[in-house]
Design a protein around this motif. Structure first.
Motif, mmCIF file in Angstrom:
data_model
loop_
_atom_site.group_PDB
_atom_site.id
_atom_site.type_symbol
_atom_site.label_atom_id
_atom_site.label_comp_id
_atom_site.label_asym_id
_atom_site.label_seq_id
_atom_site.Cartn_x
_atom_site.Cartn_y
_atom_site.Cartn_z
ATOM 1 N N TRP A 88 0.856 -1.182 0.000
ATOM 2 C CA TRP A 88 0.000 0.000 0.000
ATOM 3 C C TRP A 88 0.892 1.233 0.000
ATOM 4 O O TRP A 88 1.994 1.224 0.530
ATOM 5 N N TRP A 89 0.371 2.348 -0.543
ATOM 6 C CA TRP A 89 1.126 3.601 -0.558
ATOM 7 C C TRP A 89 0.607 4.583 0.482
ATOM 8 O O TRP A 89 1.143 5.675 0.633
ATOM 9 N N ASP A 90 -0.400 4.212 1.225
ATOM 10 C CA ASP A 90 -0.829 4.926 2.439
ATOM 11 C C ASP A 90 -1.592 3.928 3.289
ATOM 12 O O ASP A 90 -2.021 2.885 2.809
ATOM 13 N N ASP A 91 -1.725 4.225 4.572
ATOM 14 C CA ASP A 91 -2.436 3.345 5.501
ATOM 15 C C ASP A 91 -3.004 4.188 6.635
ATOM 16 O O ASP A 91 -2.544 4.141 7.759
ATOM 17 N N GLU A 92 -3.986 4.993 6.289
ATOM 18 C CA GLU A 92 -4.595 5.868 7.283
ATOM 19 C C GLU A 92 -5.226 5.124 8.447
ATOM 20 O O GLU A 92 -5.149 5.603 9.579
ATOM 21 N N TRP A 95 -1.946 4.181 10.514
ATOM 22 C CA TRP A 95 -0.891 5.175 10.687
ATOM 23 C C TRP A 95 -1.384 6.613 10.663
ATOM 24 O O TRP A 95 -0.599 7.536 10.907
ATOM 25 N N VAL A 97 -2.986 10.090 8.777
ATOM 26 C CA VAL A 97 -2.533 10.824 7.590
ATOM 27 C C VAL A 97 -1.030 11.047 7.724
ATOM 28 O O VAL A 97 -0.558 11.545 8.742
ATOM 29 N N GLN A 98 -0.285 10.650 6.700
ATOM 30 C CA GLN A 98 1.170 10.736 6.717
ATOM 31 C C GLN A 98 1.662 11.367 5.415
ATOM 32 O O GLN A 98 1.021 11.223 4.374
ATOM 33 N N PRO A 100 4.036 11.330 2.093
ATOM 34 C CA PRO A 100 4.369 10.176 1.256
ATOM 35 C C PRO A 100 5.826 9.741 1.403
ATOM 36 O O PRO A 100 6.639 9.882 0.491
ATOM 37 N N TYR A 104 3.670 0.504 2.724
ATOM 38 C CA TYR A 104 3.108 -0.265 3.828
ATOM 39 C C TYR A 104 2.865 -1.695 3.378
ATOM 40 O O TYR A 104 2.128 -1.939 2.426
ATOM 41 N N ARG A 136 10.698 6.285 -1.712
ATOM 42 C CA ARG A 136 10.250 6.435 -0.321
ATOM 43 C C ARG A 136 11.245 5.745 0.606
ATOM 44 O O ARG A 136 11.635 4.606 0.352
ATOM 45 N N ARG A 140 6.862 0.354 6.257
ATOM 46 C CA ARG A 140 6.089 0.268 7.496
ATOM 47 C C ARG A 140 5.169 -0.941 7.435
ATOM 48 O O ARG A 140 4.698 -1.333 6.374
#
Length: 188
Positions: A88-92, A95, A97-98, A100, A104, A136, A140
């Motif tokens: 994944w490229w985000d995992d709200e 984690w 809001v993060q 980039p 994940y 990146r 995580r």
């Protein structure tokens, strides 16, 4: 894209066997469900309370294909499935809001019948390589706070605990706590 990298065990020829990696497609949905359910049964047989067979269906993996990346490892080019993972490229949910700065890893799983020893680490290393190649610097992941064995596995692979989150809703509608871990995999 197919990429191979050696694992730590030896093949019949005495050479390290190779795992090949490719992005999963719609034709792989049933295989991804099988891998996940087999991994869940393996956990249950060892008293590990984490995954349950039947929690994830082809629709789950189809949604992950559209939202991110799902990867399959095979025992050599064209060989049987040896494992898979989601990138994944985000995992709200875990984690928040993060910026980039991370990829994940989720649902890292190996097929105990076909994966050579060390395959889990090889899959994790390939995910880390993909994240670093994207520019990146961090990989995580999270694991259940109630699974110290998995936490130790990730720590031994170079991950550091950076937090915990309680009350996470996940697969099968269960609520649980997770330990958040990360590892530097690139410059930045």
């Amino acid at each position: 894209m197919t990429h191979t990298s050696p694992t730590s065990s030896k093949s019949a020829s005495g050479m390290p066997p190779e795992l090949s990696f490719r992005r999963a497609g719609e034709g792989d949905l049933a295989e991804l469900v099988r891998l996940r359910d087999d991994a869940a049964r393996w956990q249950i047989a060892r008293g590990i309370d984490q995954w349950k067979p039947g929690e994830l269906d082809p629709e789950h993996f189809g949604a992950r294909l559209r939202a991110g990346e799902v990867w399959i490892a095979t025992a050599g080019p064209g060989g049987p499935s040896a494992g898979a993972w989601e990138l994944w490229w985000d995992d709200e949910p875990a984690w928040g809001v993060q910026p980039p700065v991370a990829g994940y890893v989720h649902r890292l799983m190996t097929d105990r019948r076909t994966a050579p020893p060390g395959a889990g680490r090889a899959l994790l290393a390939e995910a880390e390589r993909r994240i670093a190649a994207s520019g990146r610097p961090l990989c995580r992941l999270d694991c259940l706070t109630s699974n110290p064995r998995l936490r130790r596995y990730y720590e031994e692979a170079g991950y550091e605990v950076v937090g915990e989150q309680t009350g996470k809703n996940g697969d099968g509608g269960r609520t649980y706590g997770v330990t958040l871990l990360e590892k530097r995999v690139g410059a930045g």
